[in-house]
Write a protein that holds these residues in place. Structure first.
Motif, mmCIF file in Angstrom:
data_model
loop_
_atom_site.group_PDB
_atom_site.id
_atom_site.type_symbol
_atom_site.label_atom_id
_atom_site.label_comp_id
_atom_site.label_asym_id
_atom_site.label_seq_id
_atom_site.Cartn_x
_atom_site.Cartn_y
_atom_site.Cartn_z
ATOM 1 N N ALA A 170 -46.728 47.116 -70.592
ATOM 2 C CA ALA A 170 -47.248 45.961 -71.328
ATOM 3 C C ALA A 170 -46.227 45.477 -72.350
ATOM 4 N N GLN A 171 -45.589 46.390 -73.050
ATOM 5 C CA GLN A 171 -44.599 46.017 -74.059
ATOM 6 C C GLN A 171 -43.380 45.380 -73.413
ATOM 7 N N GLN A 172 -42.958 45.915 -72.265
ATOM 8 C CA GLN A 172 -41.810 45.321 -71.576
ATOM 9 C C GLN A 172 -42.111 43.891 -71.155
ATOM 10 N N PHE A 173 -43.314 43.646 -70.663
ATOM 11 C CA PHE A 173 -43.694 42.289 -70.295
ATOM 12 C C PHE A 173 -43.616 41.365 -71.507
ATOM 13 N N VAL A 174 -44.172 41.791 -72.627
ATOM 14 C CA VAL A 174 -44.174 40.952 -73.832
ATOM 15 C C VAL A 174 -42.752 40.687 -74.304
ATOM 16 N N TYR A 210 -50.533 32.456 -78.562
ATOM 17 C CA TYR A 210 -50.881 33.705 -79.239
ATOM 18 C C TYR A 210 -50.669 34.834 -78.232
ATOM 19 N N VAL A 211 -49.933 35.876 -78.630
ATOM 20 C CA VAL A 211 -49.598 36.977 -77.729
ATOM 21 C C VAL A 211 -50.000 38.282 -78.397
ATOM 22 N N ASP A 212 -50.892 39.037 -77.754
ATOM 23 C CA ASP A 212 -51.405 40.264 -78.347
ATOM 24 C C ASP A 212 -51.323 41.415 -77.351
ATOM 25 N N ILE A 213 -50.926 42.585 -77.828
ATOM 26 C CA ILE A 213 -50.916 43.798 -77.009
ATOM 27 C C ILE A 213 -52.000 44.730 -77.530
ATOM 28 N N ASP A 214 -52.824 45.230 -76.608
ATOM 29 C CA ASP A 214 -53.837 46.223 -76.944
ATOM 30 C C ASP A 214 -53.770 47.317 -75.898
ATOM 31 N N GLY A 215 -53.004 48.358 -76.178
ATOM 32 C CA GLY A 215 -52.809 49.416 -75.193
ATOM 33 C C GLY A 215 -52.060 48.902 -73.996
ATOM 34 N N ARG A 216 -52.690 48.983 -72.842
ATOM 35 C CA ARG A 216 -52.035 48.510 -71.619
ATOM 36 C C ARG A 216 -52.436 47.089 -71.260
ATOM 37 N N THR A 222 -62.601 41.949 -82.419
ATOM 38 C CA THR A 222 -63.104 42.577 -81.198
ATOM 39 C C THR A 222 -64.207 41.759 -80.541
ATOM 40 N N THR A 223 -64.606 40.656 -81.177
ATOM 41 C CA THR A 223 -65.668 39.834 -80.599
ATOM 42 C C THR A 223 -65.209 39.251 -79.260
ATOM 43 N N GLY A 224 -65.985 39.521 -78.229
ATOM 44 C CA GLY A 224 -65.647 38.968 -76.908
ATOM 45 C C GLY A 224 -64.364 39.515 -76.337
ATOM 46 N N GLU A 225 -63.955 40.700 -76.781
ATOM 47 C CA GLU A 225 -62.691 41.270 -76.307
ATOM 48 C C GLU A 225 -62.748 41.517 -74.813
ATOM 49 N N ALA A 226 -61.638 41.253 -74.154
ATOM 50 C CA ALA A 226 -61.579 41.454 -72.713
ATOM 51 C C ALA A 226 -61.642 42.923 -72.380
ATOM 52 N N THR A 227 -62.160 43.236 -71.226
ATOM 53 C CA THR A 227 -62.209 44.613 -70.749
ATOM 54 C C THR A 227 -61.590 44.661 -69.369
ATOM 55 N N THR A 228 -61.132 45.828 -68.997
ATOM 56 C CA THR A 228 -60.602 46.009 -67.649
ATOM 57 C C THR A 228 -61.191 47.257 -67.043
ATOM 58 N N GLU A 229 -61.339 47.235 -65.739
ATOM 59 C CA GLU A 229 -61.763 48.423 -65.030
ATOM 60 C C GLU A 229 -60.534 49.259 -64.731
ATOM 61 N N GLU A 230 -60.556 50.510 -65.143
ATOM 62 C CA GLU A 230 -59.421 51.393 -64.909
ATOM 63 C C GLU A 230 -59.370 51.762 -63.429
ATOM 64 N N THR A 231 -58.160 51.821 -62.886
ATOM 65 C CA THR A 231 -58.005 52.262 -61.502
ATOM 66 C C THR A 231 -56.868 53.257 -61.441
#
Length: 561
Positions: A453-457, A489-495, A527-536
């Motif tokens: 994620a950091q490399q992409f940013v 706006y560019v934000d990193i939150d973990g992956r 955190t309002t309406g924060e996106a979520t992802t399904e881990e795979t």
């Protein structure tokens, strides 16, 4: 493989011969193109590529096979017809026969029939298949084809969504119409296509009365005719509206046809007499945007190598089995070992835009986009072409695949992976429009790791800088001028990485209410309406083995723009 809109129901399999000598690029999807290019649309300063490899060592390094026709029946010495239809014989002509054809004065109808029959027999010989029926071939002029492309109808919703999609990729600016650009591209350099709706191949000639046939183009389209015969190219398994999945499916469909081209060409001048490729009159035409063109070219570069690997492990039957379970993402074609072992993450998030902003939804679509690793990669490659080679976010030595003879690889000429794009695990794009007719978007990307994620940013910020972007706050960038003039706006939150776009910095929080521009000059996201992802789970070792055993599992797929 798919063209504008839901063209899995109206597939236009268009074959483009690149000026570099790389043949076979089917254009599809709703992508488009916009900057003038050099005569060679692959390299600004090209090495003269040799489309026919003559060095055996180089051929092996390039992944080309020796000439082979082991699937074909053995023709009798007198060339007599077999007692029944066999591989390598079609309509009275064996694959190794010489035919009386003179293209100097254009191909006449009886000559066309002989060319088609022999080419069908040769495709059977190298692809180990049998055509169930003859394939009609018709001809239209280039002018007529160009007019068809320019007159294609598109819904307003799809046009708006498509414009923003390519703006988000920093490929087509707000000052251009992505659909028009794509239609212009399709009119340039097209040699032919197969239409499942008409069950015929259409050859595009400079003049319909002066037809000259490119044998490899014909072979490529005949593979598509066979695919349609066997697997239904218009069926649900090979249908998608996602840019990413369209390219992924094309990695199989076009990769199969293009790899067959390679095996076919290996026999030309060795085992077979082949027709000379007709000279092309470029007419000064140029692609409208090479960045989007190369996005659509990805299946033609990575697809043949993907198909070759599967075939080497499991034979042609393993390739055939994939039509029931095609690649689910461009990641799986770019990195073949991830096929079936690394499905894309289902990225989700809630809409939190204010009432002034409304979601843009194309008719008959799910209302969001998945752009994929290949699209992300092109974001980093395009500045190289736009700057005429002056800006190298991805160094040319990493982008171009050369063989030992110093030419671009015939099988896999371009390398669609980089530090900035590898590790993609899923993405989702929402497009919004306000009452003033302004657009914004939220694009969330999931990565395999926080490091990816950091490399992409890091790369994304370089792309913003290339297009004139300046960082105005901790997470906020602004491009003041040009087709990409907006706030980001560019934000990193973990992956996970979230990109929010709006016309101005102040409107970022309108498009995504969690984004706050603080008085101190910093932007944060609540955190309002924060996106979520399904881990795979991500592995790189099981996909090829699964292919080798030809075990096909059903995967859920979603269709959208």
């Amino acid at each position: 493989m798919l063209s504008e809109g839901k063209e899995s129901t109206a597939i236009l399999l268009t074959v483009v011969l690149l000026a570099s000598g790389i043949a076979g690029a089917t254009l599809g999807g709703t992508s488009a193109e916009t900057a003038p290019v050099e005569p060679n649309p692959v390299e600004p300063n090209p090495v003269e590529p040799n489309p026919v490899e003559t060095n055996p060592a180089a051929s092996a390094q390039d992944g080309q096979e020796s000439a082979e026709t082991e699937c074909a029946a053995t023709p009798p010495e007198d060339g007599a017809d077999p007692g029944s239809d066999v591989k390598g014989w079609e309509n009275g002509i064996w694959y190794d026969e010489s035919i009386d054809v003179n293209q100097d004065d254009g191909v006449q109808e009886d000559e066309r029939e002989r060319i088609v029959s022999r080419t069908m027999a040769r495709v059977e010989a190298v692809r180990c298949i049998e055509f169930d029926q003859s394939v009609p071939v018709s001809v239209i002029s280039r002018q007529e084809f160009r007019e068809q492309q320019l007159n294609r109808n598109t819904s307003e919703g799809l046009r708006k969504f498509d414009n923003v999609k390519f703006e988000a990729l920093l490929l087509i600016g707000e000052d251009e119409d992505s659909i028009e650009v794509q239609n212009e591209n399709r009119g340039v350099g097209v040699l032919g296509y197969y239409s499942p709706q008409q069950d015929e191949i259409v050859v595009v000639a400079e003049s319909a009365e002066d037809l000259r046939i490119d044998e490899l183009t014909l072979a490529h389209e005949l593979v598509h005719a066979w695919q349609d015969e066997q697997f239904n190219l218009s069926g649900a398994e090979l249908d998608s509206d996602f840019r990413d999945e369209v390219n992924a499916i094309s990695g199989l469909v076009e990769g199969d046809a293009s790899y067959t081209d390679t095996l076919y060409e290996e026999n030309c001048g060795v085992e077979w007499e082949c027709l000379d490729a007709p000279e092309r009159d470029g007419g000064g035409d140029q692609l409208a945007n090479i960045g989007v063109y190369l996005l659509k070219f990805q299946p033609y570069s990575d697809g043949p190598a993907f198909v070759r690997m599967v075939r080497d492990v499991g034979g042609w039957s393993a390739v055939d089995a994939m039509y029931e379970n095609p690649p689910a993402s461009t990641e799986q074609v770019i990195h073949p070992l991830r096929y079936r072992s690394d499905p894309p993450t289902n990225v989700t998030f809630d809409d939190t835009a204010t009432d002034d902003w409304e979601r843009v939804r194309a008719p008959d679509r799910a209302g969001y986009g998945r752009l994929g690793e290949a699209a992300v990669m092109m974001m980093f490659v395009y500045p190289y072409y736009d700057s005429q080679g002056q800006t190298e976010l991805v160094p040319p030595e990493e982008w171009f695949n050369y063989n030992r003879s110093g030419n671009l690889s015939d099988v896999d000429p371009l390398n669609y992976e980089s530090d900035y794009s590898t590790g993609w695990d899923g993405d989702r794009l929402h497009v919004y429009e306000n009452d003033a007719g302004e657009f914004g978007y939220v694009w969330k990307l999931a990565w395999d790791s926080p490091q990816n994620a950091q490399q992409f940013v890091d790369g994304y910020q370089q792309v913003l800088e290339y297009w004139g972007g300046e960082q105005v706050e901790e997470n906020v960038w602004r491009i003041e001028r040009g087709g990409f003039a907006d706030a980001f706006y560019v934000d990193i939150d973990g992956r996970n990485v979230t990109i929010v776009n709006a016309p101005t910095v102040g409107q970022l929080s309108e498009v995504r209410s969690g984004v706050e521009v603080a008085a101190t000059g910093q932007a944060t996201e609540t955190t309002t309406g924060e996106a979520t992802t399904e881990e795979t789970a991500t592995t790189e070792t099981t996909g090829l083995a699964a292919t080798a055993t030809v075990e096909v599992e059903a995967n859920e797929t979603t269709t959208t723009a």
